[in-house]
Design a protein around this motif. Structure first.
Motif, PDB file in Angstrom:
ATOM      1  N   GLY A  25      -1.307  10.867   0.567  1.00 47.40           N
ATOM      2  CA  GLY A  25       0.104  10.734   0.918  1.00 47.40           C
ATOM      3  C   GLY A  25       0.772  12.080   1.077  1.00 47.40           C
ATOM      4  N   GLN A  50      -1.227   5.482  -1.402  1.00 51.89           N
ATOM      5  CA  GLN A  50      -0.358   6.346  -0.603  1.00 51.89           C
ATOM      6  C   GLN A  50       0.933   6.649  -1.360  1.00 51.89           C
ATOM      7  OE1 GLN A  50      -1.472   7.144   2.492  1.00 51.89           O
ATOM      8  NE2 GLN A  50       0.272   8.154   3.450  1.00 51.89           N
ATOM      9  N   THR A  91       2.167   2.945  -2.437  1.00 50.44           N
ATOM     10  CA  THR A  91       1.387   1.762  -2.109  1.00 50.44           C
ATOM     11  C   THR A  91       0.228   1.670  -3.079  1.00 50.44           C
ATOM     12  OG1 THR A  91       1.960   1.873   0.238  1.00 50.44           O
ATOM     13  CG2 THR A  91       0.010   0.599  -0.347  1.00 50.44           C
ATOM     14  N   HIS A 117       4.741   7.750  -0.452  1.00 54.89           N
ATOM     15  CA  HIS A 117       5.619   7.746   0.714  1.00 54.89           C
ATOM     16  C   HIS A 117       6.859   8.598   0.448  1.00 54.89           C
ATOM     17  CE1 HIS A 117       3.284   4.391   2.406  1.00 54.89           C
ATOM     18  NE2 HIS A 117       3.286   3.898   1.176  1.00 54.89           N
ATOM     19  N   TYR A 130       3.654  -2.556  -2.113  1.00 54.97           N
ATOM     20  CA  TYR A 130       4.492  -1.371  -2.002  1.00 54.97           C
ATOM     21  C   TYR A 130       5.511  -1.408  -3.129  1.00 54.97           C
ATOM     22  CZ  TYR A 130       8.052   1.862  -0.250  1.00 54.97           C
ATOM     23  OH  TYR A 130       8.965   2.885  -0.127  1.00 54.97           O
TER      24      TYR A 130
END
Length: 323
Positions: free
Chosen positions: A132, A218, A229, A220, A238
């Motif tokens: 990420g 991930q 995530t 974000h 999420y």
């Protein structure tokens, strides 16, 4: 200056080693610490749970540290060098040479025996190849603990903690008590990494969800963390958040050990030692979290006392014990 014993690190291990060396007869002991004060990580550990084994009473981290700090300050033979970094360590003719950097000035000191008590450091996002972006709001759990407990800095409103080490569990509780919401604690293994008592007291008592066998896929966010995530139980979710804490393990800080040429154990990532806590280099001792990561500070102090005592005996050639 030439000392009987030089102790590198002023945390619980370093202080216990220096005090034990004094009790064993060393007359010139130098305790070297890179911070402005003694105690290591203990001053930021304001939770209780310390001292149960060593003092038979429950103390907070600062209280535990204060007992040794007071003894060091009252000591007759222990000198402290604060804000001092040891940049090199070598052995020549049975004498150790320590190159130090103190407030911009370089110097060299000598010691008959050296105790390594540098502690450990945290794994970072880069160390675990966390996928990420790299926005603001991603902290290691220990850094977050220092910011909140010592500098009174609020980190965010909603957090996700990656990893279930003890510091991460304790910070989950701390964030909740300070008014933030901890959306989840994720753990890639099928079992928690911290002590059972911390799982109960820090997560279950505060209804903080622990997601086992969960992996963060991930992070974000561009300027600030917006969410993560997570893969959990064959599904992907999420989780919105503005803060991410990493509690993904500790690494013994053995750069000086390597420079000195001591053998390292690939399992513990610390030095190979004997029953005296002496490394493969005669007169060089290792103890505490720089030797291997401990769960309880009381055990760190107990191990350091062994190292400090034998370092003092080693510094007197006629008193060197047979292995």
């Amino acid at each position: 200056m030439r000392y009987d014993v030089a102790v590198i690190g002023g945390g619980p291990a370093g202080m216990a080693a220096a005090l034990a060396a004094e009790q064993a007869g060393a007359k010139q002991i130098l305790l070297i610490e890179r911070d402005r004060r003694l105690g290591g990580i203990l001053p930021q550990c304001i939770h209780n749970g310390f001292g149960l084994h060593r003092f038979q009473e429950e103390l907070t981290g600062p209280e535990y540290a204060h007992r040794d700090i007071r003894r060091v300050e009252d000591s007759r033979y222990i000198s402290c060098s604060m804000e001092t970094f040891v940049t090199d360590l070598s052995r020549n003719d049975e004498i150790f040479k320590l190159q130090i950097l103190r407030r911009g000035e370089i110097g060299v000191i000598s010691a008959k025996a050296v105790v390594l008590a540098m502690g450990c450091r945290e794994r970072t996002a880069g160390a675990i190849s966390l996928p990420g972006t790299r926005p603001a709001g991603v902290f290691t759990a220990g850094t977050a603990q220092r910011l909140m407990n010592l500098q009174n800095i609020t980190l965010g409103n909603q957090a996700v903690i990656i990893g279930s080490g003890d510091i991460g569990l304790i910070m989950a509780r701390r964030l909740t008590l300070e008014g933030s919401r901890v959306a989840a604690v994720t753990e890639i293994m099928p079992y928690p990494g911290g002590l059972n008592r911390n799982v109960h007291q820090c997560l279950e008592d505060f209804d903080i969800p622990l997601l086992l066998s969960a992996q963060v896929l991930q992070i974000h966010g561009k300027h600030r963390v917006e969410g993560v995530t997570v893969s959990h139980q064959s599904s992907t979710a999420y989780i919105p958040c503005d803060t991410v804490l990493l509690s993904v393990g500790l690494i013994p800080e053995n750069e000086l050990t390597r420079r000195a040429g001591a053998a390292l154990d690939p399992r513990t990532q610390g030095a190979v030692v004997d029953s005296r806590c002496m490394t493969s280099i005669e007169g060089l001792f290792s103890c505490g979290n720089v030797l291997h990561v401990h769960d309880v500070a009381d055990y760190v102090s107990r191990e350091a006392e062994t190292a400090g005592r034998h370092a003092a005996l080693w510094s007197h050639a006629a008193e060197r014990p047979v292995p």
